[in-house]
Design an enzyme around this catalytic site. Structure first.
Site, PDB file in Angstrom:
ATOM      1  CG  ASP A  15      29.761  66.340 -87.653  1.00 16.25           C
ATOM      2  OD1 ASP A  15      30.463  65.557 -88.304  1.00 16.25           O
ATOM      3  OD2 ASP A  15      29.301  67.418 -88.120  1.00 16.25           O
ATOM      4  CG  ASP A  17      34.442  68.786 -91.790  1.00 14.22           C
ATOM      5  OD1 ASP A  17      35.233  69.698 -91.494  1.00 14.22           O
ATOM      6  OD2 ASP A  17      34.809  67.669 -92.191  1.00 14.22           O
ATOM      7  CG  HIS A  88      40.652  63.592-100.998  1.00 14.90           C
ATOM      8  ND1 HIS A  88      40.907  62.724 -99.984  1.00 14.90           N
ATOM      9  CD2 HIS A  88      39.666  64.410-100.535  1.00 14.90           C
ATOM     10  CE1 HIS A  88      40.105  62.991 -98.963  1.00 14.90           C
ATOM     11  NE2 HIS A  88      39.348  63.996 -99.269  1.00 14.90           N
ATOM     12  CB  THR A 129      32.685  61.792 -92.768  1.00 17.06           C
ATOM     13  OG1 THR A 129      31.652  60.858 -92.495  1.00 17.06           O
ATOM     14  CG2 THR A 129      33.000  61.746 -94.225  1.00 17.06           C
TER      15      THR A 129
END
Ligand code: XBP
Ligand code: MG
Length: 269
Positions: A15, A17, A88, A129
């Protein structure tokens, strides 16, 4: 099943973050605030609020969720989605600029484990993600040399639009590695990440990040505070995470009943 016929550890899937670096509190959160300011909004996410918002995976989704509780947010879903897109995009620019000016250090043991995997012939992949741009901004700033060559695959939001806890990112990573789930271990920091890896059938090592220090992480294969710290798994422990510990925890897991494998590993210290 004996050690001899247990499936071999062939890959580590990382992963990003919270796992590679504390990018949530010190990176994305600060960059969201930078975007709010740049767009003339008085909104700010403090450390605690952002911890709550992390239940929602995906920066865009998080923004839209947060607008639901703001009387000064646009009224319609369409207008909210438009504003979230603008924010964003701006947030990701702020994030890259911040990292360029001041890199966020990799968490303890991350580089050591990447090196050890490389030397032990264990393949590595990313399953995140966040976007490819954010991954590149982070690792360009935090890792010396050609970091891309360490990974067989970089699976990011563009490749797996169904965000964790959906297993899509992990399934894509397994496909790219050409492996079945029992040959891999995922390294994660969050409940959504654990659920995603779990749903893909991958044993998961949790390295607790600041936001998830007190989570239970039921069903994790092993848990540590960081990769240089003591790691515990069902039936074993080691002073820090290394390849031998990863192999041992995978073997221990294979010998377990499903109930024991999904049990909770709580701190004993
Ligand atoms: C963490 C996330 C991301 C980041 C922000 O991903 O949920 O949404 O918080 O990045 P992971 P974006 O732990 O899987 O690396 O704004 O690009 O979504
Ligand atoms: Mg994470």
């Amino acid at each position: 099943m004996t050690r001899a016929d247990a499936p071999e550890l062939r890959a580590l899937i990382w992963d990003v973050d919270g796992t590679l670096a504390e990018t949530e509190r010190d990176g994305h959160r600060v960059a969201f605030n930078c975007a709010f300011e740049a767009e003339g909004l008085a909104w700010r996410w403090d450390v605690e609020t952002y911890g709550e918002l992390l239940k929602v995976a995906g920066g865009m989704e998080r923004l839209i969720h947060d607008m639901g509780g703001r009387p000064d947010a646009p009224a319609s879903d369409v207008a909210r989605a438009d504003l979230a897109r603008v924010l964003h995009r701006r947030k990701n620019r702020c994030y890259a600029e911040m990292l360029d000016a001041q890199p966020i250090a990799l968490r303890p043991g991350v580089l050591r484990m990447m090196d050890e995997c490389g030397m032990s012939g264990i393949d590595q992949a990313i399953a995140t993600t966040t976007s490819r741009g954010n991954l590149v901004a982070l690792l360009d700033a935090s890792m010396a040399g050609d970091w891309r060559s360490r990974f067989v695959a970089l699976v990011c939001a563009e490749d797996a639009p169904r965000k964790k806890p959906d297993p899509q990112a992990y399934r894509n990573a397994l496909d790219a590695l050409g492996l079945d789930a029992p040959h891999a271990i995922a390294v994660e920091d969050s409940p959504n990440g654990l659920a995603a890896a779990h749903a893909a059938g991958i044993a998961t090592l949790i390295t607790r990040s600041v936001y998830f220090r007190n989570e239970r992480f039921d069903g994790a294969a092993a848990i540590c505070d960081d990769l240089d710290s003591r790691v515990v798994w069902q039936g074993g422990e080691a002073a820090h995470v290394d390849v031998a510990a990863l192999r041992a925890l995978l073997d221990a897991r294979r010998l377990m009943t499903p109930t024991a494998a999904s049990a909770s590993l709580q701190r004993t210290n």
